[in-house]
Design an enzyme around this catalytic site. Structure first.
Site, PDB file in Angstrom:
ATOM      1  NE  ARG A  22      91.076  48.560 -15.871  1.00 23.03           N
ATOM      2  CZ  ARG A  22      90.945  47.973 -17.070  1.00 23.03           C
ATOM      3  NH1 ARG A  22      89.154  47.814 -17.356  1.00 23.03           N
ATOM      4  NH2 ARG A  22      91.462  47.643 -18.291  1.00 23.03           N
ATOM      5  CB  SER A 135      96.004  30.725 -28.051  1.00 21.43           C
ATOM      6  OG  SER A 135      95.457  31.778 -27.563  1.00 21.43           O
ATOM      7  CB  SER A 187      82.732  39.617 -23.956  1.00 20.95           C
ATOM      8  OG  SER A 187      84.148  40.415 -23.625  1.00 20.95           O
ATOM      9  CB  THR A 243      81.096  32.417 -16.491  1.00 22.68           C
ATOM     10  OG1 THR A 243      81.069  33.052 -15.016  1.00 22.68           O
ATOM     11  CG2 THR A 243      79.807  32.959 -17.114  1.00 22.68           C
ATOM     12  CE  LYS A 246      81.835  37.441 -18.318  1.00 18.64           C
ATOM     13  NZ  LYS A 246      83.092  36.834 -17.507  1.00 18.64           N
ATOM     14  CB  THR A 276      88.099  27.818  -0.147  1.00 15.06           C
ATOM     15  OG1 THR A 276      89.091  28.131   1.218  1.00 15.06           O
ATOM     16  CG2 THR A 276      86.462  27.618   0.582  1.00 15.06           C
ATOM     17  CB  THR A 361      90.028  45.881 -22.171  1.00 17.53           C
ATOM     18  OG1 THR A 361      90.600  45.968 -20.855  1.00 17.53           O
ATOM     19  CG2 THR A 361      88.302  44.946 -22.203  1.00 17.53           C
TER      20      THR A 361
END
Length: 409
Positions: A22, A135, A187, A243, A246, A276, A361
Site C-alpha cells: 500500500r 456474523s 462498501s 460513522t 464518511k 480520549t 480487503t
C-alpha cells in the site's frame, strides 16, 4: 544475534511481490474545491474519485463554521477521557441528535467507526451470558475483531444468505442469547442486505440485531438515517451503528439503542472508557452536518444523479462496472499487480486519484478500483475519468472475466 530488521523487510518484500504493498499518496484537500486536491507526490492538482466523504460535507460551510466557532469558544482538545474530563456539552448535544436521527432512546459516540464496532460487539458478546453471535461473512474487520474479542461462540453465515443464517439459528439452543451482526451497505461490492428478512429471523429465533450503517448514514432515507430508515425498519433493529467520518465528513463512530443497552456499553467497554474523547470542534461539526442532512435532500439527490450518469458512461464505454445497488461503483480488474499499475497510470497520466483495492480487503482475483461519485463531481470530470479508464485498460490489456465474482462469492 537475531536480525529483526530482516524479518520486517522480508514481510514488506512479500507484499510488493504480490502487488499488495500500500502506497499512501500525500494529498492536500482544497477547501471549497472538493473533489480537487494537491498531490505532494506529483506536485499537481488531482481529482479524487475514491473518497468516503460521499457528499462533500467535509467542506460544507455549515460544518466548517461550526467547527471554527467551537474552537473559538472552548479551545482545541477535549481534556481527556469522558469519565475524567472530556464529556463536554458539544458531545452531549451530538448524542441527542443521533438518538433523534435513528429514533432510539440513546446514543454513544466513540473515536471511530472501527473502535465503536470493536468495543460494542466485544462488550455485548461478553456481557450476554452464553451468547452466540451470527456474523455475515463479508462483515468489516472491526466487526470481526469485536466478535472475536467477545470470546463467545460465533457462526459465520454466507453473505446475505437467509437460508444459511436460519439453518444456523435452528441448530442453536433456543434458550441461549443470540446476536445477528450485519451491514446495510457493503462498501466493496456496493450491495445491500435484506434487513427486513434478517429482522424477521431475529424475531422468530429470539435474537437481537446489530446493524452497521457506516456506508449508509447520511446517504439514504428522508433524513439520512440510512437504509433502515429508507425501508421503515429502524424500530426493528436493536443496535444501529454508524460513522461520522464518511457521508457526514468529519470523524468518529457511534451506536444507538435503548437506554439500558447504551449505558451497559458505556459502563463496560474498555475501548470507550480508556480513550480520549473527540474534541468539541469535531462533535460540533458532526452535529451541524447531521442536522443539515436531516433537513435537506439536495446533496443526496445530486449524488444519486451523478452515480447514475457515471455508471451509464462507464458501461457504454465497456468498462467492467460490477453490479451495485448503492452509491459505490466498483470497477473489476481481477489482478493485484494490474490494479496497482492502473491506479498509478491514472494518477501519473491523467491526475486522477483512485486507490487500488486488493486482498485482504477483497478476495484474491476480485481486485478492483472503487469509485465514489459525489455531488461535487462535474460531467467534465466524469467524461475525463471514463476516457482515462478506457486508455489505461487498453494499455494494460485488462479484460476481466466477470464470472470470477460468482466464484469468489
Amino acid at each position: 544475534m537475531i536480525n529483526y530488521e530482516n524479518y520486517f523487510t522480508a514481510s514488506i518484500d512479500r507484499l510488493k511481490k504480490e502487488g499488495r504493498y500500500r502506497v499512501f499518496n500525500e494529498l492536500e484537500r482544497k477547501a471549497g474545491s472538493f473533489p480537487l486536491a494537491k498531490s505532494h507526490i506529483t506536485g499537481r492538482d488531482v481529482t479524487v474519485w475514491c473518497s468516503n466523504d460521499y457528499l462533500g460535507m467535509g467542506q460544507h460551510p455549515k460544518v466548517t463554521t461550526a467547527m471554527a466557532e467551537a474552537i473559538g469558544r472552548v479551545g482545541a482538545g477535549a481534556g481527556g477521557t469522558r469519565n475524567i474530563s472530556g464529556n463536554h456539552h458539544h458531545m452531549v448535544m451530538l448524542e441527542e441528535t443521533l438518538a433523534e436521527l435513528h429514533h432510539k432512546e440513546a446514543a454513544l459516540v466513540m473515536t471511530s467507526g472501527y473502535v465503536t464496532n470493536e468495543a460494542s460487539l466485544s462488550t455485548l458478546g461478553s456481557m450476554l451470558p452464553d451468547c452466540i453471535i451470527y456474523s455475515d461473512e463479508f462483515n468489516h474487520a472491526s466487526m470481526i475483531h469485536g466478535i472475536k474479542n467477545s470470546k463467545c461462540e460465533k457462526h459465520v453465515f454466507r453473505h446475505n444468505d437467509l437460508e444459511h443464517l436460519e439453518s444456523l439459528l435452528q441448530a442453536s439452543d433456543p434458550a441461549r442469547p443470540k446476536l445477528i451482526a450485519f451491514e446495510s451497505v457493503y462498501s466493496m461490492d456496493g450491495d445491500i442486505s435484506p434487513i427486513k428478512d434478517i429482522c424477521d429471523l431475529a424475531d422468530k429465533y429470539n435474537a437481537i440485531t446489530y446493524l452497521d450503517e457506516v456506508h449508509a448514514v447520511g446517504m439514504y432515507g428522508d433524513h439520512g438515517a440510512g437504509v433502515a430508515e429508507r425501508e421503515g425498519l429502524m424500530d426493528r433493529v436493536t443496535v444501529i451503528q454508524g460513522t461520522l467520518g464518511k457521508a457526514y465528513g468529519v470523524m468518529g463512530g457511534y451506536i444507538t439503542g435503548s437506554h439500558a443497552l447504551i449505558d451497559m456499553v458505556r459502563s463496560y467497554a474498555p475501548g470507550f472508557i480508556f480513550t480520549t474523547s473527540l474534541p468539541p470542534a469535531l462533535t460540533a461539526g458532526a452535529n451541524a452536518s447531521i442536522r443539515h442532512l436531516m433537513q435537506c435532500d439536495e446533496e443526496r439527490e445530486r449524488q444519486r444523479y451523478n452515480v447514475k450518469v457515471l455508471n451509464d458512461m462507464l458501461k457504454k464505454a465497456g468498462i467492467p462496472v460490477m453490479p451495485t445497488m448503492s452509491h459505490i461503483l466498483p470497477v473489476l480488474v481481477a489482478d493485484a499487480v494490474l490494479c496497482k499499475k492502473a491506479s498509478d497510470m491514472l494518477l501519473n497520466q491523467f491526475d486522477i486519484y483512485v486507490q487500488p483495492i486488493n486482498f485482504p480487503t477483497v478476495p484474491r482475483g476480485t481486485e478492483r478500483l472503487r469509485l465514489t461519485p459525489t455531488p461535487c463531481h462535474t460531467h467534465e470530470m466524469m467524461f475525463e475519468l471514463t476516457r482515462a479508464l478506457v486508455w489505461v485498460f487498453e494499455r494494460l490489456g485488462i479484460k476481466p472475466d466477470m464470472s470470477v465474482l460468482k466464484k469468489a462469492a
